[in-house]
Design an enzyme around this catalytic site. Sequence first.
Site, mmCIF file in Angstrom:
data_model
loop_
_atom_site.group_PDB
_atom_site.id
_atom_site.type_symbol
_atom_site.label_atom_id
_atom_site.label_comp_id
_atom_site.label_asym_id
_atom_site.label_seq_id
_atom_site.Cartn_x
_atom_site.Cartn_y
_atom_site.Cartn_z
ATOM 1 N N LYS A 179 -24.104 -24.582 101.197
ATOM 2 C CA LYS A 179 -23.457 -23.344 101.619
ATOM 3 C C LYS A 179 -24.260 -22.618 102.688
ATOM 4 O O LYS A 179 -25.473 -22.804 102.807
ATOM 5 C CB LYS A 179 -23.228 -22.435 100.413
ATOM 6 C CG LYS A 179 -24.494 -21.924 99.753
ATOM 7 C CD LYS A 179 -24.183 -21.112 98.506
ATOM 8 C CE LYS A 179 -23.346 -19.896 98.842
ATOM 9 N NZ LYS A 179 -23.064 -19.058 97.649
ATOM 10 N N ASN A 237 -10.070 -17.470 103.136
ATOM 11 C CA ASN A 237 -11.252 -16.905 102.505
ATOM 12 C C ASN A 237 -11.968 -15.969 103.470
ATOM 13 O O ASN A 237 -11.950 -16.170 104.687
ATOM 14 C CB ASN A 237 -12.199 -18.008 102.006
ATOM 15 C CG ASN A 237 -13.265 -18.368 103.020
ATOM 16 O OD1 ASN A 237 -14.306 -17.716 103.096
ATOM 17 N ND2 ASN A 237 -13.000 -19.398 103.829
ATOM 18 N N ASN A 277 -26.562 -25.510 106.227
ATOM 19 C CA ASN A 277 -25.742 -24.779 107.180
ATOM 20 C C ASN A 277 -26.432 -23.440 107.459
ATOM 21 O O ASN A 277 -26.646 -22.648 106.545
ATOM 22 C CB ASN A 277 -24.337 -24.571 106.605
ATOM 23 C CG ASN A 277 -23.435 -23.799 107.544
ATOM 24 O OD1 ASN A 277 -23.509 -22.584 107.649
ATOM 25 N ND2 ASN A 277 -22.547 -24.524 108.215
ATOM 26 N N CYS A 284 -20.320 -17.078 113.526
ATOM 27 C CA CYS A 284 -20.776 -15.788 113.014
ATOM 28 C C CYS A 284 -20.658 -14.707 114.086
ATOM 29 O O CYS A 284 -20.788 -14.984 115.276
ATOM 30 C CB CYS A 284 -22.236 -15.887 112.577
ATOM 31 S SG CYS A 284 -22.507 -17.061 111.263
ATOM 32 N N THR A 331 -12.954 -22.803 110.203
ATOM 33 C CA THR A 331 -11.647 -22.278 109.819
ATOM 34 C C THR A 331 -10.959 -21.531 110.968
ATOM 35 O O THR A 331 -11.600 -20.975 111.852
ATOM 36 C CB THR A 331 -11.769 -21.319 108.625
ATOM 37 O OG1 THR A 331 -12.736 -20.304 108.951
ATOM 38 C CG2 THR A 331 -12.193 -22.056 107.381
ATOM 39 N N GLY A 377 -8.766 -30.018 106.732
ATOM 40 C CA GLY A 377 -7.578 -30.481 106.029
ATOM 41 C C GLY A 377 -7.616 -31.913 105.554
ATOM 42 O O GLY A 377 -6.564 -32.498 105.247
ATOM 43 N N GLY A 412 -13.666 -30.413 102.715
ATOM 44 C CA GLY A 412 -13.886 -29.036 102.304
ATOM 45 C C GLY A 412 -12.984 -28.593 101.174
ATOM 46 O O GLY A 412 -13.274 -28.808 100.002
#
Length: 303
Positions: A45, A69, A99, A130, A193, A244, A265
């Site tokens: 994570k 999310n 990550n 980010c 995402t 996906g 994922g």
Amino acid sequence: MASLNVKINNLELKNPVMTASGTFGYGLEFADFIHLDDIGGIIVKGTTLKAREGNDYPRMAETSSGMLNCVGLQNKGVDYFCEHIYPEIKDISTHFIVNVSGSSPEDYAECASRVCALEKIPAIELNISCPNVKDGGMAFGVTCEGAASVVRAVRQRYDKTLIVKLSPNVTDIADIAKTVEAEGADSVSLINTLMGMAVDIEKRQPLLSIGTGGLSGPCVKPIALRMVWQVAKAVKIPVIGLGGIMNAQDAIEFIMAGATAIEIGTANFIDPAVTIKVRDGINEWLDNHGCKSVQEIVGAING
């Protein structure tokens, strides 16, 4: 049995199936369901220089063929990872990749430097989606200049395999990929995402606490596949495909589009053993089609 070995820079994977950051914890959470050393690589994570609480709840919502999310990179910081998580995972026989996230190039570089000191962490994946706190919250990964600033800063302090995770929320993802390649990235992974939203029509408000969130799951696959194909043609470094992937057929599509390896994922939330099933499915397909190695089909789309 076909060879499933692939190589990302100097990083040799026993098979091309990895887990995507944020969907597999630190790997230990899945140890009751599968043998972790059967996976090609585990991307833990998102880890930041300082601890983060993440966003307020609710921060996850189901949507058509996927999920949203806005967890917000909740984690206890890189020092906690080094002191408490690393000792528990360092002797597992697969590659653990951290990550790395941050709010400034300096944050990224410092976090990467601390991870670099860990002998059995051979690579990092930079999350350049980010927000840049010095630039009004715009994500680093949506401009060539922003992406370059992070990779340049990290490359000066990190000498192991550097994977850069690209944002799909851009006009031309191939330009971003070429930029990070020029700054020293050893590989790119994509896609992160897509920005999305869901609304509670009874309360007349967004389902997520901050309004929008990252969309993942089967619904993003056609977009992810197209972007992987475009990027693989634009760069010389290895491409890691994600977005996906739910089964072996999905994974093979990404590999044929030019991905050397893939990450799984959202599917981990549905089936904790999906990584092993995908690995076995790839092997079965290769055997059935007379392929001796998975590398024979990397970028093998005709036309």
